[in-house]
Structure formats: structure tokens, C-alpha cells
Design a protein around this motif. Sequence first.
Motif: not given
Length: 461
Positions: A41-44, A47, A64-66, A452
Motif C-alpha cells: 500500500s502507498a499508505g504504509t 506515509s 491513504w497518502s503518497l 504529497a
Amino acid sequence: MKPRIALIAGTVLSLGLVTGCGGKDAPAAADTTGSASPKASAGTAKSPVHSGDPIPGLSAKPAWSLARKTDAALSCAGHAAHPTDGRGQAGVCAVGDAFLLVEDLSPPVQEGESDPQTARFAGHLYDAATGKERKTFTVACTYDPTEGDAPSPDVHVQVGTWKDGSPAVLIRSCENSEASGLKKAAVKTVYTMYAPSGAELGSSAYADAEHVALPVVRGHVLLPGGAYDDRTLAPIGGGKNLVLPAKLAAAEPLGTGEGCVPEGDGVNEPLKMIDRGTGRALWTTTDLTPPADIVPQGKKGEEADAELFPLHGDRAIIAWSASGSNDAVLTTVDLRTGATLAVGPHTTLKEFDQTAVPVVSPDGTTAVVNFTEGAVAWDTRTGTELWRQETGDKDVQPLVATGSGVLYASLEHEQGALAMKTEKLIGLLPQGTDAPEEFTTDGYTLIQTGSAYFAFAAEKA
């Protein structure tokens, strides 16, 4: 006739039915993630945390965030149907129930460099709800810096639609070969489209420089041709070519299946609906009967004006007005037959350069428009007026609607979120924050900050 200019919006809100104006197409590949090899996941860990004020109409916290990388530019994709002139486009992030972001991995090129260079791009397809990466697309293109600018990432990784009107990813990959012995240098461009799941839908290859960056309209490559000649649309992955007049071939289709395209603006000349699959006219506004209270406004024998706007699936909105009058009635019509399905509210049109378009809910049941003198909302299935802007209210200019019933709108010098069916103000957007521009089919939007990307879910109105 009033000297207004009708704007036919090209956005198709169909979710992929295979019947309609253009007849039947082969169904798209199953929309599953089985072949997409999801990554972490991009939110690991580590983040980014959203520190801005809450945005009305969106969840309090991002799903989620990136982080935006500092060593490689990350941006939204280009649009497949727009001319790819290498000068950049407004980015498109949403594709079905996913987001597509493009990473520019090209090394810097020194000024005056004459040796062949290689531009490298990566397209990242993320699940809109979880941030899990469904698929990574990689592109490498060799080019001569002395003959032009470097390839642009928004040319090679794009968002478009498949042959049935469903959302799709377009990848233009390069398979160039250098000159060797008696062999000339060769340019080969491969057009491949993918479902939002990451599953491949179809692929076609072209082996000359003329076919490097052609528009792709509903799963068809628009082949080179004269500005006034008939143009050929070649289906990606094979199938029957479509042949249409040049001014219609490049138009984003309306409706489902191969779709329809309008000819004429309905004001200075009658509007005609063309079936893209056969090239024949389905109906013209001359054949239709305008609403009863429009007819008495016009002179005897004078045809009413009829401006067309896309709605949803195989339906459209027509704004009817008598020639010489700006008083209009909004109706819902069937794209294939022109039959009136509902007669909606009255509104007032601008006399010159009409540019406003109705904002429609994703399911096509509710629309809001402000041509001039205030906004009006209505149920497109029945024509029932839901609300009308009152005298003394801030001017409501609709921007985008969510599937959960939220309408984002400009309110003179502010932007806010309203309940689309009632006009109730949910809240004003924080200062310096713009309204979301697009949502995925499952109701997520991507908010960009300096450091982000944050994915927020739309809340119910």
C-alpha cells in the motif's frame, strides 16, 4: 437565430454498457486485479500526514497518502483523445476506481547534447480506496535531442476510454531500433489499453514516425489525414475501422457502445446526431417537437434553437429556446431516437458565447446549471425542479458532483460544498483550498499538496 455558441461537453459518464448509438462491441476484459500483481500500500510506513483543515464533503481523514518524490517528477496522466503536441496537458488522475500517476525517470540532458538520449517513464495504477498499487507501466523512448524536445510523460501514459465507453489506461510504448548495416533506424509505437484493474484490453503497433503520438478516441487510433477529408479510426487490438468526416472523427463520443457524435450547434444550424458505427444520421432537431411553451415565443414557421449537453448513458439534455429569446426549457432526450423523456425546468441563456454546462451526478439523475441569472437543479428523469437560486443569494456556479450527493460550486469569491438535491450549504472550503476536480467511480478524489498526494472519500450530503 441568436449568435450564441453552443458548447458540447465531451465527458462521457457511461460506466461501460455495450449497447447504444454505436451498436455492440466485444466486452472489455474482466475488471479484476488477478493479473495486476498488487504491491504494498502507498499508505504504509512513513506515509505523509494531512495537516490542512477539513474539506467539506470529504472524509475527515484521508484513506491513504503518497509522498511526492523529490528526485522524480510525479504527476497525473494526460488525456488520450487530446492532441499530443508535447506541450503538456491538464492532468487526469481518476480512471474508473483507480488513480493513475506518472513518474518521470528521465536523466537530465546537458545543453548542446547531440548523442541519442533515452526518456524513461513509469505509470503507477493505484486502487482508489486502499492505495495498493495494482500495476506499474514502464516506458523507455530513445530520441535525438538535436531534432526536438524530449518525449513528454503525458503523451505516453494517459487516461481514455475503451471501445464500450468504459474508463481505460493508454500506454504508448516505444520500440525504436538504431541504424545497422543496410538497415535504417526504425520507429515503432505500440498502443496498448488496460482496464482500471490492470488487465490488458488490446494492443496495436505502428512502424513509422507519423503514428508516434496520435489521439485515441474510445479505443480507436485516429489515423493521419487531411483536415477536411474523411478520417479513419482504427480499433486497438483489431476490428472494423470507422470512417467519419474529419470534424466528427476527433470528437469525444456521447452515449454507450461506439457512441454518437453531434453535428451542428442547434442554433445557427439544426443539430444532427450521427451514429459513429455506421456514419448515418439518427435524427435532427428539425424532426423533434420542442416543448409547448417554447413554440408560441417564436415566429410562425421559425425553427426553435436546441443546444445539446451530454447527460448519462444514452441520454442527453437539450436546452430549447425560441429564436430571438433567451428564455429556455430544459429537456431530457434519448440519444439514439431524439425522443423526449422528460421536460424539465425553465432557465435563462446567455446571449453570447455560451460556455456554462450542466453539472450532472454520476448516476445521471440530478443536474444543476447556471447559464445566467442563477442556478437551477432538477431531476432529469421527471423534469421536476428541485431548487432554484433565490434573489439575493450568492451566485452558485456548479463545478463537480459526487455520487454521494455533494455539489461543489463557486460562490462568487468563495467555494463551497452543497447538498445537490436541496442546496443546503454543507460548508465553505478553507481559504487557499480549491474544490476537487474529479472523483473515481467509487467516490474518491486525490488532493495534491506541495509534498504529497492524499486520497479522500466523498461523504454523504
